[in-house]
Design a protein around this motif. Structure first.
Motif, PDB file in Angstrom:
ATOM      1  N   ALA A  92     -11.903  15.213   8.522  1.00 37.42           N
ATOM      2  CA  ALA A  92     -10.559  14.912   9.025  1.00 37.42           C
ATOM      3  C   ALA A  92      -9.847  14.027   8.006  1.00 37.42           C
ATOM      4  CB  ALA A  92     -10.651  14.209  10.368  1.00 37.42           C
ATOM      5  N   ALA A  93      -8.616  14.328   7.675  1.00 34.51           N
ATOM      6  CA  ALA A  93      -7.874  13.519   6.697  1.00 34.51           C
ATOM      7  C   ALA A  93      -6.394  13.750   6.904  1.00 34.51           C
ATOM      8  CB  ALA A  93      -8.265  13.923   5.277  1.00 34.51           C
ATOM      9  N   SER A  94      -5.610  12.705   6.655  1.00 34.20           N
ATOM     10  CA  SER A  94      -4.159  12.872   6.659  1.00 34.20           C
ATOM     11  C   SER A  94      -3.630  12.138   5.439  1.00 34.20           C
ATOM     12  CB  SER A  94      -3.553  12.291   7.933  1.00 34.20           C
ATOM     13  OG  SER A  94      -2.152  12.400   7.879  1.00 34.20           O
ATOM     14  N   SER A  95      -2.823  12.795   4.661  1.00 37.53           N
ATOM     15  CA  SER A  95      -2.310  12.135   3.465  1.00 37.53           C
ATOM     16  C   SER A  95      -1.132  11.244   3.837  1.00 37.53           C
ATOM     17  CB  SER A  95      -1.871  13.185   2.448  1.00 37.53           C
ATOM     18  OG  SER A  95      -0.796  13.923   2.969  1.00 37.53           O
ATOM     19  N   HIS A  96      -0.784  10.400   2.878  1.00 36.17           N
ATOM     20  CA  HIS A  96       0.305   9.451   3.125  1.00 36.17           C
ATOM     21  C   HIS A  96       1.600  10.183   3.463  1.00 36.17           C
ATOM     22  CE1 HIS A  96       2.442   5.731   2.968  1.00 36.17           C
ATOM     23  NE2 HIS A  96       3.160   6.066   1.901  1.00 36.17           N
ATOM     24  N   ILE A  97       1.925  11.213   2.713  1.00 39.31           N
ATOM     25  CA  ILE A  97       3.211  11.885   2.975  1.00 39.31           C
ATOM     26  C   ILE A  97       3.173  12.606   4.325  1.00 39.31           C
ATOM     27  CG2 ILE A  97       2.624  13.969   1.621  1.00 39.31           C
ATOM     28  CD1 ILE A  97       6.136  12.392   1.991  1.00 39.31           C
ATOM     29  N   GLU A  98       2.031  13.161   4.703  1.00 37.89           N
ATOM     30  CA  GLU A  98       1.935  13.801   6.024  1.00 37.89           C
ATOM     31  C   GLU A  98       2.154  12.771   7.130  1.00 37.89           C
ATOM     32  OE1 GLU A  98      -1.252  17.405   5.559  1.00 37.89           O
ATOM     33  OE2 GLU A  98      -1.938  15.415   4.965  1.00 37.89           O
ATOM     34  N   GLU A 111       0.828  -1.214   0.000  1.00 36.91           N
ATOM     35  CA  GLU A 111       0.000   0.000   0.000  1.00 36.91           C
ATOM     36  C   GLU A 111       0.857   1.257   0.000  1.00 36.91           C
ATOM     37  OE1 GLU A 111      -3.036   0.195   3.029  1.00 36.91           O
ATOM     38  OE2 GLU A 111      -3.627  -1.855   2.506  1.00 36.91           O
ATOM     39  N   HIS A 112       1.953   1.188   0.739  1.00 39.61           N
ATOM     40  CA  HIS A 112       2.840   2.359   0.784  1.00 39.61           C
ATOM     41  C   HIS A 112       3.536   2.580  -0.556  1.00 39.61           C
ATOM     42  CE1 HIS A 112       3.257   2.816   5.430  1.00 39.61           C
ATOM     43  NE2 HIS A 112       2.016   2.601   5.045  1.00 39.61           N
ATOM     44  N   VAL A 113       3.949   1.483  -1.154  1.00 43.86           N
ATOM     45  CA  VAL A 113       4.619   1.604  -2.462  1.00 43.86           C
ATOM     46  C   VAL A 113       3.662   2.264  -3.458  1.00 43.86           C
ATOM     47  CG1 VAL A 113       5.601   0.286  -4.387  1.00 43.86           C
ATOM     48  CG2 VAL A 113       6.130  -0.365  -2.024  1.00 43.86           C
ATOM     49  N   ILE A 114       2.396   1.864  -3.409  1.00 48.93           N
ATOM     50  CA  ILE A 114       1.398   2.404  -4.336  1.00 48.93           C
ATOM     51  C   ILE A 114       1.033   3.843  -3.977  1.00 48.93           C
ATOM     52  CG2 ILE A 114      -1.019   2.140  -5.073  1.00 48.93           C
ATOM     53  CD1 ILE A 114      -0.507  -0.961  -4.679  1.00 48.93           C
ATOM     54  N   ALA A 115       1.050   4.133  -2.669  1.00 46.17           N
ATOM     55  CA  ALA A 115       0.705   5.498  -2.242  1.00 46.17           C
ATOM     56  C   ALA A 115       1.845   6.473  -2.525  1.00 46.17           C
ATOM     57  CB  ALA A 115       0.344   5.516  -0.767  1.00 46.17           C
ATOM     58  N   GLY A 116       3.046   5.954  -2.830  1.00 45.49           N
ATOM     59  CA  GLY A 116       4.094   6.856  -3.316  1.00 45.49           C
ATOM     60  C   GLY A 116       5.390   6.876  -2.524  1.00 45.49           C
ATOM     61  N   ALA A 117       5.427   6.283  -1.322  1.00 44.11           N
ATOM     62  CA  ALA A 117       6.707   6.288  -0.576  1.00 44.11           C
ATOM     63  C   ALA A 117       6.649   5.295   0.569  1.00 44.11           C
ATOM     64  CB  ALA A 117       6.995   7.684  -0.040  1.00 44.11           C
ATOM     65  N   HIS A 118       7.818   4.807   0.953  1.00 44.48           N
ATOM     66  CA  HIS A 118       7.901   3.934   2.141  1.00 44.48           C
ATOM     67  C   HIS A 118       9.234   4.168   2.822  1.00 44.48           C
ATOM     68  CE1 HIS A 118      10.504   0.910  -0.020  1.00 44.48           C
ATOM     69  NE2 HIS A 118       9.846   1.391  -1.071  1.00 44.48           N
ATOM     70  N   TRP A 119       9.216   4.065   4.127  1.00 43.13           N
ATOM     71  CA  TRP A 119      10.479   4.201   4.868  1.00 43.13           C
ATOM     72  C   TRP A 119      11.297   2.937   4.694  1.00 43.13           C
ATOM     73  CZ3 TRP A 119      12.232   8.643   6.338  1.00 43.13           C
ATOM     74  CH2 TRP A 119      11.380   9.659   6.779  1.00 43.13           C
ATOM     75  N   VAL A 120      12.485   3.092   4.179  1.00 40.35           N
ATOM     76  CA  VAL A 120      13.409   1.957   4.117  1.00 40.35           C
ATOM     77  C   VAL A 120      14.004   1.790   5.517  1.00 40.35           C
ATOM     78  CG1 VAL A 120      15.490   1.044   3.011  1.00 40.35           C
ATOM     79  CG2 VAL A 120      13.927   2.526   1.728  1.00 40.35           C
ATOM     80  N   VAL A 121      14.367   2.932   6.092  1.00 35.79           N
ATOM     81  CA  VAL A 121      14.791   2.964   7.503  1.00 35.79           C
ATOM     82  C   VAL A 121      13.959   4.072   8.150  1.00 35.79           C
ATOM     83  CG1 VAL A 121      16.700   3.319   9.110  1.00 35.79           C
ATOM     84  CG2 VAL A 121      17.128   2.280   6.857  1.00 35.79           C
ATOM     85  N   PRO A 122      13.035   3.707   8.999  1.00 33.86           N
ATOM     86  CA  PRO A 122      12.189   4.750   9.586  1.00 33.86           C
ATOM     87  C   PRO A 122      13.031   5.650  10.496  1.00 33.86           C
ATOM     88  CG  PRO A 122      11.316   2.543  10.017  1.00 33.86           C
ATOM     89  CD  PRO A 122      12.687   2.366   9.478  1.00 33.86           C
ATOM     90  N   PRO A 123      12.703   6.902  10.571  1.00 29.98           N
ATOM     91  CA  PRO A 123      13.456   7.795  11.436  1.00 29.98           C
ATOM     92  C   PRO A 123      13.066   7.536  12.895  1.00 29.98           C
ATOM     93  CG  PRO A 123      11.586   8.949  10.487  1.00 29.98           C
ATOM     94  CD  PRO A 123      11.572   7.573   9.912  1.00 29.98           C
ATOM     95  N   ALA A 124      13.996   7.820  13.810  1.00 31.09           N
ATOM     96  CA  ALA A 124      13.633   7.773  15.226  1.00 31.09           C
ATOM     97  C   ALA A 124      12.700   8.957  15.493  1.00 31.09           C
ATOM     98  CB  ALA A 124      14.889   7.868  16.087  1.00 31.09           C
ATOM     99  N   ALA A 125      11.939   8.886  16.594  1.00 32.08           N
ATOM    100  CA  ALA A 125      11.025   9.984  16.898  1.00 32.08           C
ATOM    101  C   ALA A 125      11.809  11.282  16.980  1.00 32.08           C
ATOM    102  CB  ALA A 125      10.301   9.714  18.217  1.00 32.08           C
ATOM    103  N   CYS A 126      11.267  12.305  16.418  1.00 27.33           N
ATOM    104  CA  CYS A 126      11.874  13.646  16.425  1.00 27.33           C
ATOM    105  C   CYS A 126      13.227  13.710  15.716  1.00 27.33           C
ATOM    106  CB  CYS A 126      12.001  14.179  17.849  1.00 27.33           C
ATOM    107  SG  CYS A 126      10.405  14.663  18.485  1.00 27.33           S
TER     108      CYS A 126
END
Ligand SMILES: Cc1ncc(C[n+]2csc(CCOP(=O)(O)OP(=O)(O)O)c2C)c(N)n1
Ligand SMILES: [Mg+2]
Length: 787
Positions: free
Chosen positions: A708-714, A637-652
């Motif tokens: 209420a809505a949040s997009s994938h990139i947000e 779903e993320h690949v189709i929505a346009g992006a995916h974290w290869v390495v997710p960032p730590a919080a903040c």
């Protein structure tokens, strides 16, 4: 009590047809007049419309729609005759007064016929001159394709594909590209009817062009039907003195003919007498006529002679040979500015319209009445109901129902993990695997049709073609193969083949993709068309791509190889603008995977998305860049929505590297080094700035509506620290990413070539254009400096 109805005169067929013609001329003129003079004008802009262009083609359209066309025939009408087409549909009960009264207004009938906005009565949108004409040739080819593959009921009648073209459309080069391609494929059942008024937008065409067209079309295997003089003129030519008269008209320069037409009978007389006044026989033709009669005789061209037109069309129905009709007409025929060189955008004044209304016997307040002012309204109504085209093609208009092809949850796939391969290579292998399917599992592969403008092999379609064959109505042997000369590629053709090979004209590729991508509507047979082209040469066919999307055609475009990663090939082959084209094109979802696992997800998605009512065409930008394929599991779903974290960032986290496509390896290298200092950093793979951006815009719109809505990139960027830095990189113009900084107020350092490329190897070019690991790290350093 019975209503008293006046007794109607008995009309012959041609007279009835002439009544219809009169009504179409009136309605199209009135529609444009109404739009310009009778609606409040809020912005001071001229609304516009083309009364002269409509009048020029009204007789042709009358003869065609009310005599010749059958319900399943398909027509592209020249853009500026849109109002005549709306009027035709109105007479057939398929268009409303409200829509016509709102011509060129928001929500009303479109300026130029539009499949998507005007609805299911329109077969082909037109507007960019030349393209609609050529499209009919390709859509006829696709009709042959689906029939040859048994995808439609053989009892379904063969449709004729007709273009009603303006003569200036013949100036467009794409017409000749299409003619050549059509000749190669032996197209049939195509008619191009040229409204030969010898006028374009600016003025009257030079005489030198005369006579060129006939030879050109004949050379391409077309039947040429020249419709020059109407019956009255022909009759005059057959009388004593007629040969001289004919010679005079034949020699008359276009501009003189147009000017005399505009000036009328007295001017005709003066000109004719000046040259032939001494000839008693010529005078015996001219002298008995009043000025009006003489004017009518001299402008009696075949393109306004219903009998001549009907006969010519009827004769042509006896063959399936492609046929061009050069129908001589007068721009603005029957209107006060007939023949005037400046009449393209000319419009009748209010006074002229009043006079025209009286001449048409239309009472004020009854302008929209279907049969107002006709000599025999009931007979005309009965006639209209009885013509073949009056039978609706379906209950819901001219779109045929077509089944949806089930797409398996995962496409058949070669082993990928651990290999060094490119997305282009991966594409070829996956398609080849799909092509291996036989029997029941072949539901998907049966509907795929590939096409390429002479770059099939170099875009890795080869294995698919070897499995599925090259399409042609005629079986042709592969000389190399038969001669046992070594070659990896089979080029023999047969009617079952599933690849359509085109010459190297990219507009043709996009027109064919457009035609194939409408097959579900036009033929009731859904296809999954896949077109491959070198990424830079999307530019070469861009208008036709835009056009195919405008029609809502459904296809998969593979553009490969791409970007400066083409390295030694040099700047002319290295397009950096295509990621932006892909982003801004409506009805085209575009993606650029870096790895083949993403590609497999996106290919599957493409075949699905192409078939959805609210889906679209799909574009995948691929590369020859070799990358070692990782072992991982992806969130599809993320690949189709346009992006995916290869390495997710730590919080903040204060920084993330964002990459797209072929530069993945550089981004990973830079990321490895960045992480030594900043272990909280993230690595984001973008597969589609287009989808990300569309999602972001959609979420904004929803929120403005209180939803209420949040997009994938947000959502993806939410864990980052406020104001964190994003360093983005792609092998394409960096503006494709720079907007990412606006999503959550991140600082963005967008990398990507923004100058023409050149020959080199990848290390040199990535360095020069600042998309290598070192450049990414430099951008990280800059992005981390306090602002
Ligand atoms: C590709 C493209 N270029 C320019 C235009 C602007 N344009 C609209 S109509 C026209 C001339 C059309 O002349 P012709 O095809 O002869 O039509 P007609 O005389 O029947 O009005 C031009 C240049 C256009 N619509 N499409
Ligand atoms: Mg013209």
């Amino acid at each position: 009590m019975n209503e008293m109805r006046p007794i109607e005169p008995e009309l012959g067929e041609l007279e009835t047809l002439a009544e219809v013609e009169r009504k179409l001329l009136w309605l199209s003129s009135w529609m444009i007049h109404n739009a310009n003079h009778l609606r409040p004008n809020r912005d001071g802009l001229k609304v516009g419309g083309h009364q002269a262009s409509c009048a020029s083609v009204t007789s042709i359209i009358t003869a065609l729609y009310f005599e010749i066309l059958r319900p399943h025939d398909r027509v592209a009408v020249k853009p500026h005759a849109g109002p005549v087409l709306h009027a035709v549909n109105y007479l057939l009960g398929r268009q409303s007064v409200e829509q016509m009264a709102a011509l060129r207004q928001f929500g009303g009938a479109q300026a130029y016929p539009s499949r998507t906005k005007d609805g299911p009565e329109i077969d082909f949108s037109t507007g960019s001159v030349g393209l609609g004409v050529a499209l009919t040739s390709f859509s006829s080819l696709m009709q042959d394709y689906v029939r040859a593959h048994g995808l439609v009921d053989p009892a379904m009648p063969h449709a004729r594909h007709v273009a009603i073209a303006g003569d200036a459309e013949l100036d467009e080069g794409n017409i000749y590209e299409a003619l050549l391609e059509g000749w190669k494929h032996d197209v049939r059942d195509v008619w191009w009817i040229v409204d030969y008024n010898r006028q374009s937008l600016d003025s009257v065409m030079p005489d030198r062009l005369f006579g060129r067209f006939e030879g050109l079309f004949r050379d391409m295997g077309w039947k040429v039907v020249s419709l020059k003089y109407g019956r009255r003129l022909q009759e005059a030519f057959s009388r004593p003195g007629g040969t001289s008269l004919r010679g005079w008209v034949d020699e008359c320069p276009n501009s003189t003919y147009s000017a005399l037409t505009f000036q009328g009978g007295a001017a005709w007389r003066q000109a004719l007498l000046a040259d032939m006044g001494k000839s008693r026989t010529v005078r015996s033709i001219i002298d008995p006529l009043s000025d009006d009669e003489l004017g009518a005789l001299m402008t009696n061209l075949a393109g306004h002679d219903l009998g001549t037109l009907s006969d010519a069309f009827r004769t042509a129905t006896k063959t399936d040979q492609p046929t061009v009709f050069l129908a001589y007409t007068i721009k603005g025929m029957g209107l006060p500015f007939a023949g005037h060189k400046d009449n393209h955008a000319g419009m009748m004044t209010v006074e002229q319209m009043d006079a025209f209304r009286s001449a048409m016997n239309v009472r004020p307040g009854h302008e929209w009445d279907r049969f107002e002012g006709l000599a025999a309204p009931r007979a005309v109504e009965r006639f209209i109901q009885s013509v073949p085209y009056a039978t609706p093609l379906t209950q819901h208009g001219r779109r045929l129902p077509a089944e949806t092809i089930p797409i398996p949850a995962a496409l058949p796939q070669p082993r990928i993990t651990g290999r060094r391969m490119s997305t282009q290579g991966g594409f070829g292998e996956i398609l080849s695997e799909i092509g291996r399917a036989q029997g029941e599992s072949a539901a998907l592969s049966k509907r795929i049709v590939t096409m390429s403008p002479d770059v099939a092999v170099s875009t890795n379609l080869g294995p698919w073609i070897n499995r599925r064959g090259v399409f042609d109505r005629h079986t042709r042997d592969d000389v190399f193969r038969d001669g046992k000369l070594a070659s990896a590629q089979r080029w023999g053709t047969n009617p079952e083949g599933q690849h359509i090979e085109l010459g190297i004209a990219e507009q043709n590729l996009f027109l064919l993709l457009g035609a194939a991508g409408l097959s579900h509507d036009l033929n009731g047979a859904r296809l999954l068309p896949v077109g491959t082209v070198y990424d830079p040469f999307v530019n070469r066919g861009h208008d036709a791509l835009f056009y195919a999307c405008y029609q809502d055609a459904r296809f998969l475009l593979i553009s490969t190889p791409s970007g400066i990663t083409l390295a030694p090939e040099g700047g002319q082959h290295q397009a950096t603008n295509t990621p932006l084209l892909a982003m801004v094109q409506d009805r085209l979802a575009s993606f650029e995977p870096a790895y083949c696992d993403e590609l497999a997800i996106l290919l599957r998605h493409a075949f699905d998305h192409m078939q959805k009512p609210d889906g679209s065409a799909v574009w995948l930008r691929l590369s020859t860049q070799l990358l070692t394929q990782p072992a991982r599991s992806l969130n599809a779903e993320h690949v189709i929505a346009g992006a995916h974290w290869v390495v997710p960032p730590a919080a903040c986290a204060g920084i993330a590297i964002v990459y797209q496509g072929a530069v993945a390896g550089e981004a990973e290298k830079a990321f490895g080094m960045l992480r030594d200092d900043m272990p909280e950093a993230g690595l984001l793979a973008v597969t589609s700035p287009d989808r990300l951006y569309a999602g972001w815009r959609e979420a904004q719109r929803s929120r403005r509506r209180g939803i209420a809505a949040s997009s994938h990139i947000e959502t993806l960027l939410a864990p980052m620290a406020p104001g964190a830095t994003l360093v983005s990189v792609l092998d394409g113009h960096p503006a494709a990413h720079s907007w990412l900084g606006g999503v959550r107020g991140n600082r963005i350092m967008a990398l990507g070539p923004d100058r023409f490329g050149q020959s080199g190897d990848i290390p040199d070019l990535y360095r020069e254009y600042e998309i290598d690991a070192a450049a990414i790290l430099d951008a990280c350093a800059e992005g981390l400096l306090p602002e």
